[in-house]
Design a protein around this motif. Sequence first.
Motif, PDB file in Angstrom:
ATOM      1  N   TRP A   1       2.649   4.273   1.906  1.00  0.00           N
ATOM      2  CA  TRP A   1       1.424   5.251   1.051  1.00  0.00           C
ATOM      3  C   TRP A   1       2.437   6.130   0.461  1.00  0.00           C
ATOM      4  O   TRP A   1       3.367   6.889   0.868  1.00  0.00           O
ATOM      5  CB  TRP A   1       0.851   5.897   2.065  1.00  0.00           C
TER       6      TRP A   1
ATOM      7  N   LEU B   1      -2.375  -8.297  -3.525  1.00  0.00           N
ATOM      8  CA  LEU B   1      -2.489  -7.601  -2.320  1.00  0.00           C
ATOM      9  C   LEU B   1      -2.755  -8.607  -1.254  1.00  0.00           C
ATOM     10  O   LEU B   1      -2.561  -8.686   0.215  1.00  0.00           O
ATOM     11  CB  LEU B   1      -3.554  -6.446  -2.205  1.00  0.00           C
TER      12      LEU B   1
ATOM     13  N   HIS C   1       1.548  -1.441  -1.015  1.00  0.00           N
ATOM     14  CA  HIS C   1       0.282  -1.191  -0.197  1.00  0.00           C
ATOM     15  C   HIS C   1       0.275  -2.385   0.848  1.00  0.00           C
ATOM     16  O   HIS C   1      -0.175  -2.223   2.022  1.00  0.00           O
ATOM     17  CB  HIS C   1      -0.808  -1.081  -1.151  1.00  0.00           C
TER      18      HIS C   1
ATOM     19  N   TYR D   1      -3.405  -6.169  -9.086  1.00  0.00           N
ATOM     20  CA  TYR D   1      -3.385  -5.692  -7.511  1.00  0.00           C
ATOM     21  C   TYR D   1      -4.113  -6.481  -6.511  1.00  0.00           C
ATOM     22  O   TYR D   1      -3.352  -6.732  -5.473  1.00  0.00           O
ATOM     23  CB  TYR D   1      -4.085  -4.277  -7.964  1.00  0.00           C
TER      24      TYR D   1
ATOM     25  N   GLN E   1      -5.472   2.964   0.293  1.00  0.00           N
ATOM     26  CA  GLN E   1      -4.982   2.227  -0.966  1.00  0.00           C
ATOM     27  C   GLN E   1      -5.893   2.479  -2.323  1.00  0.00           C
ATOM     28  O   GLN E   1      -5.253   2.647  -3.259  1.00  0.00           O
ATOM     29  CB  GLN E   1      -5.286   0.685  -0.397  1.00  0.00           C
TER      30      GLN E   1
ATOM     31  N   PRO F   1      -2.095  -0.738   6.871  1.00  0.00           N
ATOM     32  CA  PRO F   1      -2.898  -0.935   5.618  1.00  0.00           C
ATOM     33  C   PRO F   1      -4.419  -0.871   5.832  1.00  0.00           C
ATOM     34  O   PRO F   1      -4.935  -1.506   6.464  1.00  0.00           O
ATOM     35  CB  PRO F   1      -2.395  -2.380   5.154  1.00  0.00           C
TER      36      PRO F   1
ATOM     37  N   ASN G   1      -5.052   5.957  -3.587  1.00  0.00           N
ATOM     38  CA  ASN G   1      -3.967   5.951  -4.302  1.00  0.00           C
ATOM     39  C   ASN G   1      -4.170   5.563  -5.526  1.00  0.00           C
ATOM     40  O   ASN G   1      -3.660   5.881  -6.510  1.00  0.00           O
ATOM     41  CB  ASN G   1      -2.792   5.156  -3.535  1.00  0.00           C
TER      42      ASN G   1
END
Length: 243
Positions: free
Chosen positions: A167, A241, A162, A237, A201, A196, A204
């Motif tokens: 994607w 990120l 991400h 995550y 995100q 992004p 997903n």
Amino acid sequence: MMMQEQVREDAGGAILFDAAASPQVDGNWFAPAYWSERGALRTQAGGRGGIAIVDTPAGECVLKHYRRGGMVAALMGDRYLWSGRDRTRGFQELRLLGVIAELGLPGPRPVATRYIRHGLFYSADLLTGRIQDASTLAEYLAQGRLDDTLAVAVGDVIARFHRAGIWHADLNAHNVLIADTGLYLIDFDRGERRTPERAWQQANLQRLRRSLLKLGAAGQGEAAFDATIWTSLIERYERTLTL
């Protein structure tokens, strides 16, 4: 590593391949019977109609024939509307896998793809390097092996994709692989590189969450799943990120 892209005409269509994987690829590479005659084919369940594992000069590969899903499959089967070479499913997926490899992200190695024209339609196939000794996240879940440690690793690998703007059109538990060499995301059909943004995100991630719940991840209740597995996944995550 950058894909060394080459295109060659093939009967009724064209082949796109990575010359670094193999300097020559022809239409036989996409025919299971060709590999079977050479003792180089074995099938493995999975995907729509299954996939084939073939031993090629480029190494062990996964051979996928693109097939439609859902209600439209009864009408179209493996046919897609032609709108140009560069818009075929295989050309788009192989090129995205090339970008993923160039970014150093853990995805299947791009090898080759082919399309064949059928008037206003086309059919297509894809060859990618096989990830050795891997199991899906769905299989780990079925075996009772999805714990917070694995959830952390899943959150980390998704965030890496991400962060790079990759994607995944169908991020589910069957498209996350766990191997001795790490975690991988597979099946980038209809995927793309985007700017992004939080909206896609999060969408997903929610798709993955629905997949896990559908497969029984909340056996002890959804609240327990959120408090352990999902919280661990999301916390890692978010941390990855923003690195």
